[in-house]
Design a protein around this motif. Structure first.
Motif, PDB file in Angstrom:
ATOM      1  N   TYR A  38       0.806  -1.250   0.030  1.00 44.86           N
ATOM      2  CA  TYR A  38      -0.115  -0.021  -0.009  1.00 44.86           C
ATOM      3  C   TYR A  38       0.880   1.350   0.063  1.00 44.86           C
ATOM      4  O   TYR A  38       1.698   1.461   0.992  1.00 44.86           O
ATOM      5  CB  TYR A  38      -0.748  -0.030   1.248  1.00 44.86           C
ATOM      6  N   GLU A  39       0.525   1.869  -0.791  1.00 47.00           N
ATOM      7  CA  GLU A  39       1.580   3.420  -0.986  1.00 47.00           C
ATOM      8  C   GLU A  39       0.798   4.650  -0.518  1.00 47.00           C
ATOM      9  O   GLU A  39      -0.704   4.684  -0.805  1.00 47.00           O
ATOM     10  CB  GLU A  39       1.840   3.597  -2.852  1.00 47.00           C
ATOM     11  N   HIS A  40       1.446   5.580   0.154  1.00 45.56           N
ATOM     12  CA  HIS A  40       0.888   6.586   0.514  1.00 45.56           C
ATOM     13  C   HIS A  40       1.930   7.862   0.111  1.00 45.56           C
ATOM     14  O   HIS A  40       3.003   8.019   0.430  1.00 45.56           O
ATOM     15  CB  HIS A  40       0.659   6.473   2.190  1.00 45.56           C
ATOM     16  N   ILE A  41       1.215   8.662  -0.628  1.00 43.33           N
ATOM     17  CA  ILE A  41       2.219   9.884  -1.181  1.00 43.33           C
ATOM     18  C   ILE A  41       1.527  11.117  -0.518  1.00 43.33           C
ATOM     19  O   ILE A  41       0.239  11.410  -0.671  1.00 43.33           O
ATOM     20  CB  ILE A  41       2.046   9.926  -2.586  1.00 43.33           C
ATOM     21  N   VAL A  42       2.460  11.943   0.006  1.00 43.23           N
ATOM     22  CA  VAL A  42       1.738  13.309   0.248  1.00 43.23           C
ATOM     23  C   VAL A  42       2.729  14.313  -0.358  1.00 43.23           C
ATOM     24  O   VAL A  42       4.051  14.163  -0.351  1.00 43.23           O
ATOM     25  CB  VAL A  42       2.172  13.540   1.923  1.00 43.23           C
ATOM     26  N   PRO A  95       5.933   0.743  13.207  1.00 46.14           N
ATOM     27  CA  PRO A  95       5.768  -0.399  12.422  1.00 46.14           C
ATOM     28  C   PRO A  95       4.933  -0.477  11.306  1.00 46.14           C
ATOM     29  O   PRO A  95       3.985   0.479  11.231  1.00 46.14           O
ATOM     30  CB  PRO A  95       4.885  -1.097  13.719  1.00 46.14           C
ATOM     31  N   GLY A  96       5.188  -1.277  10.470  1.00 47.14           N
ATOM     32  CA  GLY A  96       4.357  -1.464   9.361  1.00 47.14           C
ATOM     33  C   GLY A  96       5.116  -0.656   8.097  1.00 47.14           C
ATOM     34  O   GLY A  96       4.515  -1.200   6.838  1.00 47.14           O
ATOM     35  N   ALA A 145      -1.709  -0.941   8.048  1.00 48.92           N
ATOM     36  CA  ALA A 145      -0.544  -0.283   8.452  1.00 48.92           C
ATOM     37  C   ALA A 145      -0.536   0.899   8.269  1.00 48.92           C
ATOM     38  O   ALA A 145       0.045   1.818   8.945  1.00 48.92           O
ATOM     39  CB  ALA A 145       0.534  -1.274   7.713  1.00 48.92           C
ATOM     40  N   CYS A 146      -0.955   1.528   6.884  1.00 51.74           N
ATOM     41  CA  CYS A 146      -1.324   2.963   7.032  1.00 51.74           C
ATOM     42  C   CYS A 146      -2.105   3.718   7.692  1.00 51.74           C
ATOM     43  O   CYS A 146      -1.533   4.714   8.224  1.00 51.74           O
ATOM     44  CB  CYS A 146      -1.599   3.214   5.347  1.00 51.74           C
ATOM     45  N   ARG A 147      -3.359   2.952   8.297  1.00 55.14           N
ATOM     46  CA  ARG A 147      -4.059   3.426   8.983  1.00 55.14           C
ATOM     47  C   ARG A 147      -3.735   3.738  10.429  1.00 55.14           C
ATOM     48  O   ARG A 147      -3.762   4.640  11.064  1.00 55.14           O
ATOM     49  CB  ARG A 147      -5.217   2.482   9.178  1.00 55.14           C
ATOM     50  N   ASP A 148      -2.777   2.734  10.590  1.00 55.51           N
ATOM     51  CA  ASP A 148      -2.028   2.589  12.084  1.00 55.51           C
ATOM     52  C   ASP A 148      -1.192   3.870  12.172  1.00 55.51           C
ATOM     53  O   ASP A 148      -0.821   4.441  12.936  1.00 55.51           O
ATOM     54  CB  ASP A 148      -1.191   1.302  12.225  1.00 55.51           C
ATOM     55  N   TYR A 149      -0.237   4.314  11.041  1.00 51.81           N
ATOM     56  CA  TYR A 149       0.539   5.088  10.914  1.00 51.81           C
ATOM     57  C   TYR A 149       0.113   6.513  10.880  1.00 51.81           C
ATOM     58  O   TYR A 149       0.571   7.383  11.752  1.00 51.81           O
ATOM     59  CB  TYR A 149       1.525   5.025   9.300  1.00 51.81           C
TER      60      TYR A 149
END
Length: 100
Positions: free
Chosen positions: A2-6, A34-35, A68-72
């Motif tokens: 899963y990619e998260h770009i900002v 983590p993640g 993992a993104c949600r937890d981040y």
């Protein structure tokens, strides 16, 4: 995966040193949250200035999965980062997507 770009549009009065500090703080996430599978962050140095639209800093985080993104997003280090950089930011774009 899963990619998260900002992409951050920083205010004009933000110094190069302050920009570097933001990047440094973003890099610290990799080993602390983590993640995270991979992370890159940096100042926009594109020569395509007509396409920058004022966005000066980018962060890309790869996660093992969407959770993992949600937890981040909720992690205290990330929340502290948002509080720290918030005064420097005048615009933000976020894009998340799954990939194989």
């Amino acid at each position: 995966m899963y990619e998260h770009i900002v992409l951050l549009k920083l205010k004009p009065n933000v110094t190069i040193n302050e920009q570097d500090e933001v990047v440094k703080h973003a890099h610290a996430f990799k080993d602390a949250i983590p993640g995270i599978v991979d992370l890159s962050a940096g100042i926009n140095v594109t020569e395509e200035v007509e396409r920058m639209q004022g966005y000066t800093l980018g962060v890309r985080v790869t996660f093992a999965n969407r959770q993992a993104c949600r937890d981040y997003i909720r992690h205290p280090l990330h929340q502290g980062f948002l509080q720290r950089v918030g005064p420097f930011v005048e615009g933000i774009v976020v894009m998340d997507y799954p990939f194989a």
